[in-house]
Design an enzyme around this catalytic site. Structure first.
Site, PDB file in Angstrom:
ATOM      1  N   ASN A  73       0.859  -1.192   0.000  1.00  0.00           N
ATOM      2  CA  ASN A  73       0.000   0.000   0.000  1.00  0.00           C
ATOM      3  C   ASN A  73       0.893   1.240   0.000  1.00  0.00           C
ATOM      4  OD1 ASN A  73      -1.858   2.007   0.387  1.00  0.00           O
ATOM      5  ND2 ASN A  73      -2.309   1.482   2.520  1.00  0.00           N
ATOM      6  N   TRP A  74       1.031   1.848  -1.174  1.00  0.00           N
ATOM      7  CA  TRP A  74       1.916   3.026  -1.289  1.00  0.00           C
ATOM      8  C   TRP A  74       1.244   4.295  -0.778  1.00  0.00           C
ATOM      9  CZ3 TRP A  74       5.779   3.621  -5.918  1.00  0.00           C
ATOM     10  CH2 TRP A  74       6.662   2.534  -5.930  1.00  0.00           C
ATOM     11  N   LYS A  75      -0.037   4.220  -0.456  1.00  0.00           N
ATOM     12  CA  LYS A  75      -0.787   5.407   0.002  1.00  0.00           C
ATOM     13  C   LYS A  75      -0.597   6.545  -1.004  1.00  0.00           C
ATOM     14  CE  LYS A  75      -0.041   3.715   4.634  1.00  0.00           C
ATOM     15  NZ  LYS A  75      -0.035   3.977   6.049  1.00  0.00           N
TER      16      LYS A  75
ATOM     17  N   HIS B 206      -9.707   1.464   4.848  1.00  0.00           N
ATOM     18  CA  HIS B 206      -8.423   1.651   5.541  1.00  0.00           C
ATOM     19  C   HIS B 206      -8.632   2.657   6.678  1.00  0.00           C
ATOM     20  CE1 HIS B 206      -4.302   2.837   6.371  1.00  0.00           C
ATOM     21  NE2 HIS B 206      -3.918   1.726   5.760  1.00  0.00           N
TER      22      HIS B 206
ATOM     23  N   GLU C 127      -7.016   5.068   7.714  1.00  0.00           N
ATOM     24  CA  GLU C 127      -6.767   6.477   7.378  1.00  0.00           C
ATOM     25  C   GLU C 127      -7.993   7.092   6.710  1.00  0.00           C
ATOM     26  OE1 GLU C 127      -3.119   5.869   5.209  1.00  0.00           O
ATOM     27  OE2 GLU C 127      -2.076   5.404   7.077  1.00  0.00           O
TER      28      GLU C 127
ATOM     29  N   GLU D 171      -5.478  -4.579  10.861  1.00  0.00           N
ATOM     30  CA  GLU D 171      -4.452  -3.545  10.971  1.00  0.00           C
ATOM     31  C   GLU D 171      -4.712  -2.692  12.205  1.00  0.00           C
ATOM     32  OE1 GLU D 171      -2.456  -2.449   7.075  1.00  0.00           O
ATOM     33  OE2 GLU D 171      -4.323  -1.344   7.088  1.00  0.00           O
TER      34      GLU D 171
ATOM     35  N   GLY E 297       2.564   2.448  10.858  1.00  0.00           N
ATOM     36  CA  GLY E 297       3.594   3.481  10.726  1.00  0.00           C
ATOM     37  C   GLY E 297       4.318   3.825  12.012  1.00  0.00           C
TER      38      GLY E 297
ATOM     39  N   SER F  50       3.341  -1.964  10.432  1.00  0.00           N
ATOM     40  CA  SER F  50       4.786  -2.022  10.710  1.00  0.00           C
ATOM     41  C   SER F  50       5.417  -3.375  10.369  1.00  0.00           C
ATOM     42  CB  SER F  50       5.073  -1.626  12.155  1.00  0.00           C
ATOM     43  OG  SER F  50       4.737  -0.268  12.361  1.00  0.00           O
TER      44      SER F  50
ATOM     45  N   GLY G 285       2.775  -1.070   4.371  1.00  0.00           N
ATOM     46  CA  GLY G 285       2.770   0.343   4.011  1.00  0.00           C
ATOM     47  C   GLY G 285       4.186   0.846   3.787  1.00  0.00           C
ATOM     48  N   GLY G 286       4.750   1.501   4.795  1.00  0.00           N
ATOM     49  CA  GLY G 286       6.054   2.160   4.667  1.00  0.00           C
ATOM     50  C   GLY G 286       7.143   1.298   4.053  1.00  0.00           C
TER      51      GLY G 286
END
Ligand code: PEP
Length: 243
Positions: free
Chosen positions: A9-11, A93, A95, A163, A169, A206, A227-228
């Site tokens: 997931n590159w957001k 998600h 966010e 999640e 993150g 994470s 993600g990151g």
């Protein structure tokens, strides 16, 4: 044994140059032709991902609540994504739940739209730290899952990603026992409420090259949402290699 599903997931990150660079590196290493490695890049880069994809899976990060085509300025429908061979789409998600206020009734429409065209939703659920600390996290997660019982679909087939918000993150991850407890909770909820449903359960929050092996060893875990770490070529290669 089926390969584990690894969803990047590159957001709201990336550029034409970064995608060209990263995917060309992945193409030259062992990741080529890995449909279980799925990239959820921002919408404008969808075409580029497919062009350079070398057999990777393609996902979207969100979808409209409206279906088909019509006067919905700014919206992108599930039917449109089919033309791009999109296999999965994230829904709910944390966010988006927090920033845009997405709730169960809105998410139910998105799930129905995706399922009706044959794209597999990846429904994200997860509790904030305060709910975890209060001990009421099981009820909170069941409430998020409860929208599955209201869906108007013939066959319920989806991916559910656990999640915890406090792990996203932050570099903090739940223990293996804590993840296992929730994976089992999700399976038993779906078994009780929709016995014929087919689900896969992922963990996200994470995930790194260091903790991936332990996470993938959890029974009933079908993969991870990253993600990151998916923005770092070496780290993401290490994660995919474990799968
Ligand atoms: C996410 O936001 O879906 C996620 C898993 O993020 P991270 O891996 O950076 O914690």
């Amino acid at each position: 044994m089926a390969k584990k599903l690894i969803v990047a997931n590159w957001k709201m990150n990336g550029s034409i140059a970064k995608i060209e660079h990263d995917l060309s590196v992945y193409k030259t290493n062992a990741l080529t032709n890995s449909p279980n490695v799925v990239f959820a890049l921002p919408m404008p880069y969808l075409y580029q991902t497919i062009d350079l994809g070398a057999g990777f899976g393609v996902a979207c990060q969100d979808i409209s609540q409206f279906c088909g085509f019509g006067a919905y300025t700014g919206e992108i429908s599930a039917a449109m994504l089919l033309e791009f061979n999109v296999k999965y789409t994230l829904v709910g998600h944390s966010e988006r739940r927090a920033a845009i206020g997405e709730d169960n009734s809105l998410l139910a429409k998105k799930l129905e739209n995706l399922i009706s065209v044959g794209i597999t939703p990846i429904l994200c659920i997860g509790e904030p730290r305060s709910i975890r600390d209060s001990g009421k996290y099981q009820g909170f997660l069941i409430d998020q899952l409860s929208l599955l019982t209201s869906l108007n679909v013939e066959v319920l087939e989806l991916v559910i990603a656990y999640e915890p918000i406090w792990a996203i993150g932050t570099g903090k991850t739940p223990t293996i026992e804590e993840i296992t407890e929730i994976v089992n909770l999700i399976h038993s909820f779906v078994q009780k409420t929709s016995a014929h449903a087919k689900i896969l359960v992922l963990y996200g929050g994470s995930v790194t090259g260091k903790n991936i092996a332990d996470i993938l060893h959890i029974p009933e875990i079908a993969g991870v949402l990253v993600g990151g770490a998916s923005l770092k070529v070496d780290e993401f290669t290490a994660i995919c290699t474990e799968a």
